[in-house]
Design a protein around this motif. Sequence first.
Motif, PDB file in Angstrom:
ATOM      1  N   LEU A 102       0.833  -1.200   0.000  1.00 63.50           N
ATOM      2  CA  LEU A 102       0.000   0.000   0.000  1.00 63.50           C
ATOM      3  C   LEU A 102       0.874   1.259   0.000  1.00 63.50           C
ATOM      4  O   LEU A 102       0.571   2.246  -0.674  1.00 63.50           O
ATOM      5  CB  LEU A 102      -0.936  -0.008   1.214  1.00 63.50           C
ATOM      6  N   THR A 103       1.974   1.212   0.744  1.00 64.41           N
ATOM      7  CA  THR A 103       2.925   2.325   0.741  1.00 64.41           C
ATOM      8  C   THR A 103       3.560   2.488  -0.630  1.00 64.41           C
ATOM      9  O   THR A 103       3.787   3.613  -1.102  1.00 64.41           O
ATOM     10  CB  THR A 103       4.018   2.087   1.798  1.00 64.41           C
ATOM     11  N   LEU A 104       3.848   1.397  -1.291  1.00 66.07           N
ATOM     12  CA  LEU A 104       4.444   1.439  -2.622  1.00 66.07           C
ATOM     13  C   LEU A 104       3.558   2.214  -3.591  1.00 66.07           C
ATOM     14  O   LEU A 104       4.052   3.011  -4.402  1.00 66.07           O
ATOM     15  CB  LEU A 104       4.662   0.010  -3.119  1.00 66.07           C
ATOM     16  N   ALA A 105       2.237   2.005  -3.502  1.00 69.90           N
ATOM     17  CA  ALA A 105       1.310   2.716  -4.385  1.00 69.90           C
ATOM     18  C   ALA A 105       1.357   4.218  -4.163  1.00 69.90           C
ATOM     19  O   ALA A 105       1.224   5.006  -5.105  1.00 69.90           O
ATOM     20  CB  ALA A 105      -0.112   2.196  -4.163  1.00 69.90           C
ATOM     21  N   VAL A 106       1.556   4.648  -2.920  1.00 70.61           N
ATOM     22  CA  VAL A 106       1.632   6.075  -2.595  1.00 70.61           C
ATOM     23  C   VAL A 106       2.977   6.655  -3.011  1.00 70.61           C
ATOM     24  O   VAL A 106       3.072   7.751  -3.573  1.00 70.61           O
ATOM     25  CB  VAL A 106       1.408   6.297  -1.085  1.00 70.61           C
ATOM     26  N   ALA A 107       4.044   5.914  -2.733  1.00 68.98           N
ATOM     27  CA  ALA A 107       5.397   6.450  -2.916  1.00 68.98           C
ATOM     28  C   ALA A 107       5.804   6.577  -4.374  1.00 68.98           C
ATOM     29  O   ALA A 107       6.627   7.438  -4.710  1.00 68.98           O
ATOM     30  CB  ALA A 107       6.401   5.565  -2.179  1.00 68.98           C
ATOM     31  N   LEU A 108       5.250   5.758  -5.269  1.00 69.48           N
ATOM     32  CA  LEU A 108       5.667   5.788  -6.665  1.00 69.48           C
ATOM     33  C   LEU A 108       5.390   7.141  -7.331  1.00 69.48           C
ATOM     34  O   LEU A 108       6.326   7.770  -7.853  1.00 69.48           O
ATOM     35  CB  LEU A 108       5.004   4.644  -7.433  1.00 69.48           C
ATOM     36  N   PRO A 109       4.150   7.650  -7.330  1.00 66.60           N
ATOM     37  CA  PRO A 109       3.932   8.961  -7.947  1.00 66.60           C
ATOM     38  C   PRO A 109       4.587  10.088  -7.155  1.00 66.60           C
ATOM     39  O   PRO A 109       5.053  11.076  -7.752  1.00 66.60           O
ATOM     40  CB  PRO A 109       2.403   9.105  -7.958  1.00 66.60           C
ATOM     41  N   ALA A 110       4.633   9.961  -5.835  1.00 66.66           N
ATOM     42  CA  ALA A 110       5.262  11.003  -5.023  1.00 66.66           C
ATOM     43  C   ALA A 110       6.743  11.138  -5.360  1.00 66.66           C
ATOM     44  O   ALA A 110       7.279  12.248  -5.467  1.00 66.66           O
ATOM     45  CB  ALA A 110       5.085  10.701  -3.537  1.00 66.66           C
ATOM     46  N   THR A 111       7.419  10.015  -5.561  1.00 65.00           N
ATOM     47  CA  THR A 111       8.830  10.046  -5.912  1.00 65.00           C
ATOM     48  C   THR A 111       9.034  10.632  -7.300  1.00 65.00           C
ATOM     49  O   THR A 111       9.941  11.452  -7.528  1.00 65.00           O
ATOM     50  CB  THR A 111       9.423   8.623  -5.863  1.00 65.00           C
ATOM     51  N   ALA A 112       8.204  10.219  -8.252  1.00 67.85           N
ATOM     52  CA  ALA A 112       8.335  10.727  -9.616  1.00 67.85           C
ATOM     53  C   ALA A 112       8.220  12.251  -9.648  1.00 67.85           C
ATOM     54  O   ALA A 112       9.010  12.937 -10.314  1.00 67.85           O
ATOM     55  CB  ALA A 112       7.271  10.089 -10.511  1.00 67.85           C
ATOM     56  N   LEU A 113       7.258  12.801  -8.920  1.00 67.11           N
ATOM     57  CA  LEU A 113       7.086  14.249  -8.890  1.00 67.11           C
ATOM     58  C   LEU A 113       8.215  14.931  -8.128  1.00 67.11           C
ATOM     59  O   LEU A 113       8.638  16.029  -8.487  1.00 67.11           O
ATOM     60  CB  LEU A 113       5.739  14.599  -8.263  1.00 67.11           C
ATOM     61  N   SER A 114       8.701  14.294  -7.087  1.00 68.77           N
ATOM     62  CA  SER A 114       9.777  14.879  -6.288  1.00 68.77           C
ATOM     63  C   SER A 114      11.083  14.982  -7.069  1.00 68.77           C
ATOM     64  O   SER A 114      11.899  15.869  -6.824  1.00 68.77           O
ATOM     65  CB  SER A 114      10.004  14.052  -5.017  1.00 68.77           C
ATOM     66  N   LEU A 115      11.292  14.066  -7.989  1.00 69.33           N
ATOM     67  CA  LEU A 115      12.511  14.087  -8.794  1.00 69.33           C
ATOM     68  C   LEU A 115      12.449  15.092  -9.942  1.00 69.33           C
ATOM     69  O   LEU A 115      13.448  15.319 -10.622  1.00 69.33           O
ATOM     70  CB  LEU A 115      12.779  12.683  -9.373  1.00 69.33           C
ATOM     71  N   TYR A 116      11.280  15.695 -10.140  1.00 72.86           N
ATOM     72  CA  TYR A 116      11.088  16.603 -11.266  1.00 72.86           C
ATOM     73  C   TYR A 116      11.156  18.048 -10.784  1.00 72.86           C
ATOM     74  O   TYR A 116      10.210  18.592 -10.226  1.00 72.86           O
ATOM     75  CB  TYR A 116       9.737  16.349 -11.922  1.00 72.86           C
ATOM     76  N   GLY A 117      12.316  18.689 -10.946  1.00 76.04           N
ATOM     77  CA  GLY A 117      12.451  20.102 -10.604  1.00 76.04           C
ATOM     78  C   GLY A 117      12.634  20.339  -9.127  1.00 76.04           C
ATOM     79  O   GLY A 117      12.150  19.594  -8.285  1.00 76.04           O
ATOM     80  N   ALA A 118      13.387  21.382  -8.798  1.00 74.78           N
ATOM     81  CA  ALA A 118      13.714  21.682  -7.408  1.00 74.78           C
ATOM     82  C   ALA A 118      12.746  22.642  -6.753  1.00 74.78           C
ATOM     83  O   ALA A 118      12.892  22.955  -5.578  1.00 74.78           O
ATOM     84  CB  ALA A 118      15.135  22.243  -7.313  1.00 74.78           C
ATOM     85  N   ALA A 119      11.768  23.146  -7.488  1.00 74.98           N
ATOM     86  CA  ALA A 119      10.707  23.985  -6.918  1.00 74.98           C
ATOM     87  C   ALA A 119      11.246  25.113  -6.058  1.00 74.98           C
ATOM     88  O   ALA A 119      10.701  25.450  -5.024  1.00 74.98           O
ATOM     89  CB  ALA A 119       9.724  23.130  -6.104  1.00 74.98           C
TER      90      ALA A 119
END
Length: 285
Positions: free
Chosen positions: A203-220
Amino acid sequence: MVPTIACGKPGPAGEVAGVNILALLGIGLLTGATTVLFGFGGGFVAVPVVVWADAALGAEAIRVATATSALVMLVNSGFATAVTARRVLSALRGSGALLLLLAAGGTVGALATRHVPAGDARWGFVAYVALTIADLLLRPGFLRPRAQAQSAGGARRPLPAVLGVPIGAVAAFLGVGGSVMTVPALRRAGHPMRVATALANPLTLAVALPATALSLYGAAGVAAGRTYLRLVGLVDVRAAAALLLGALPVIALLRRRPPRIPDRAHAWGYLALLGVVEAAMLLTG
């Protein structure tokens, strides 16, 4: 736009923001244990540790910590899921909608971290953990489970799918992975702690996958040039690597030879770890 790598002036060898990598490796051992024993995936432990390690970023450290936590949770929970017995994971059959909605919520939460003041995210983490501790202590069903049938591999859906979006959003926003919500819910549904914590990993894997992808995109807008950090997007990759290097061997060992912990003691251990994390987050302020 490709992920931004922001490199600061090189610091002393073996340090990440002034913190010896060996310390992060040691904490990584702990995140490996919490992944297996409590289903945390490393999030609750990683956030205060990375806030401490990246204190040079000031208020922005919480953004980097939640992003780094997402990557640590993704790898830890994915590995822990891969080495979990199929008979245990069979309890998630029919939960495709829940997993998709957890991922959708994770996307929302990760996006929200870019638009909410960093201080609000930090105190949101503190408040959330405090409320969870109070809930586990005061509401029956966790420390004092009801007399329900407990099985290691029933086909029962662990959580209503409708909860996927709010759980995923809160988990990704705070960098906690969702296990602090899913483990108590699974236990109150009748699962023993060893099963509830094992099911928390996919269940954590499902949450962490999109969160990680967005976190790696740009330093905001996070400025790393004044620190010894190496950021890819919002992720402190050296801190994440050190944490994972310590965690993965522990996950493999504990899945192969799981400790025998009485169910009630296991539940109290879960609660005690939340208390330690809460204290650590307050002390790193």
